[in-house]
Design a protein around this motif. Sequence first.
Motif, PDB file in Angstrom:
ATOM      1  N   HIS A 136       8.930  -5.423   6.977  1.00  0.00           N
ATOM      2  CA  HIS A 136       7.776  -6.206   6.545  1.00  0.00           C
ATOM      3  C   HIS A 136       6.772  -6.207   7.691  1.00  0.00           C
ATOM      4  O   HIS A 136       7.160  -6.202   8.861  1.00  0.00           O
ATOM      5  CB  HIS A 136       8.224  -7.639   6.199  1.00  0.00           C
ATOM      6  N   ALA A 200       1.786   6.184   1.522  1.00  0.00           N
ATOM      7  CA  ALA A 200       1.181   4.854   1.532  1.00  0.00           C
ATOM      8  C   ALA A 200       1.271   4.238   0.147  1.00  0.00           C
ATOM      9  O   ALA A 200       0.988   4.895  -0.858  1.00  0.00           O
ATOM     10  CB  ALA A 200      -0.278   4.930   1.983  1.00  0.00           C
ATOM     11  N   GLY A 201       1.684   2.976   0.092  1.00  0.00           N
ATOM     12  CA  GLY A 201       1.714   2.248  -1.160  1.00  0.00           C
ATOM     13  C   GLY A 201       0.328   1.739  -1.523  1.00  0.00           C
ATOM     14  O   GLY A 201      -0.668   2.009  -0.844  1.00  0.00           O
ATOM     15  N   ARG A 202       0.240   0.974  -2.597  1.00  0.00           N
ATOM     16  CA  ARG A 202      -1.062   0.456  -3.048  1.00  0.00           C
ATOM     17  C   ARG A 202      -1.706  -0.460  -2.028  1.00  0.00           C
ATOM     18  O   ARG A 202      -2.936  -0.584  -1.975  1.00  0.00           O
ATOM     19  CB  ARG A 202      -0.875  -0.286  -4.374  1.00  0.00           C
ATOM     20  N   ASP A 203      -0.879  -1.109  -1.201  1.00  0.00           N
ATOM     21  CA  ASP A 203      -1.420  -2.004  -0.183  1.00  0.00           C
ATOM     22  C   ASP A 203      -1.748  -1.271   1.105  1.00  0.00           C
ATOM     23  O   ASP A 203      -2.173  -1.885   2.091  1.00  0.00           O
ATOM     24  CB  ASP A 203      -0.431  -3.134   0.101  1.00  0.00           C
ATOM     25  N   GLY A 204      -1.565   0.060   1.108  1.00  0.00           N
ATOM     26  CA  GLY A 204      -1.873   0.843   2.293  1.00  0.00           C
ATOM     27  C   GLY A 204      -0.737   0.935   3.286  1.00  0.00           C
ATOM     28  O   GLY A 204      -0.819   1.696   4.266  1.00  0.00           O
ATOM     29  N   ARG A 205       0.331   0.186   3.052  1.00  0.00           N
ATOM     30  CA  ARG A 205       1.466   0.216   3.966  1.00  0.00           C
ATOM     31  C   ARG A 205       2.300   1.471   3.728  1.00  0.00           C
ATOM     32  O   ARG A 205       2.562   1.856   2.586  1.00  0.00           O
ATOM     33  CB  ARG A 205       2.343  -1.021   3.778  1.00  0.00           C
TER      34      ARG A 205
END
Length: 259
Positions: A136, A200-205
């Motif tokens: 996280h 990268a996921g939708r949140d950019g992470r």
Amino acid sequence: MKVSLNYSQALLNLMSAGAARVDAVEWVDKLPLSQIAESRAQFPQVAFHFHPGRFHHTHSWLAHLRAYLQACPQSPHVSVHLAPLPWLWTSAYMHRGRLLPGPLAGLSVRSFIRAVKWLQRNSELPVILENMPALHPNRYLFESEPSVINKVLEETGCKLLLDLAHARIAAQARRMSPEAYLSALPLEKSVQIHLAGVRAGRDGRLFDAHETLTDEDYRLLEWTLERVQPEWLTLEYFREDSLAVAQQLERVQEFASQA
């Protein structure tokens, strides 16, 4: 420097056709022992390595480990996650999206070191530890903290399985470059490097997608190999795209031959 690749049917098909060669095939315990035995019968001259990943401080897990090592007798190490965050916390977030309070970082690290020493006492092979990604961006960061990784390796005497995808994720969580993060690790203790394509996921992470390697992955590998010469480069590509397997394997073998 030798090259290994995780099991896939695409890889075995390429090997059968003489279109791919590896120094070893890496197996995980999500694959049944019967499947490993069938593949060994098909490729008796190929080395099979077992990568346990997360380990548990129980005698039943130890029996499980020994069964898989017997199926993969060329395994040079017992390679497990450097994961002091207790499994309850990890599982709660990964499977249910819940962030549990705590745990105490110091207590978790000390408990993990004791567990690693137990594994060492019960293993005929050397134990190596794999750096973890940040679970996280704001919580549980001690698990991937360079000072913790250094402490655990120093107190256990273990060598490092350097996972570059995990390092990229841990670096992003700290808003630092992968090179700066890696520079804080004891790279000289690396005996194996894991390679996998992050996304990268939708949140950019970033997350460890085990997709195809990108130009950034190859650049980071080149930077790393200028600083450390591991015994193994291991590609972890969890897809059944034969062309992608062949192309990535060729690139990784070029790095290994030039190192």
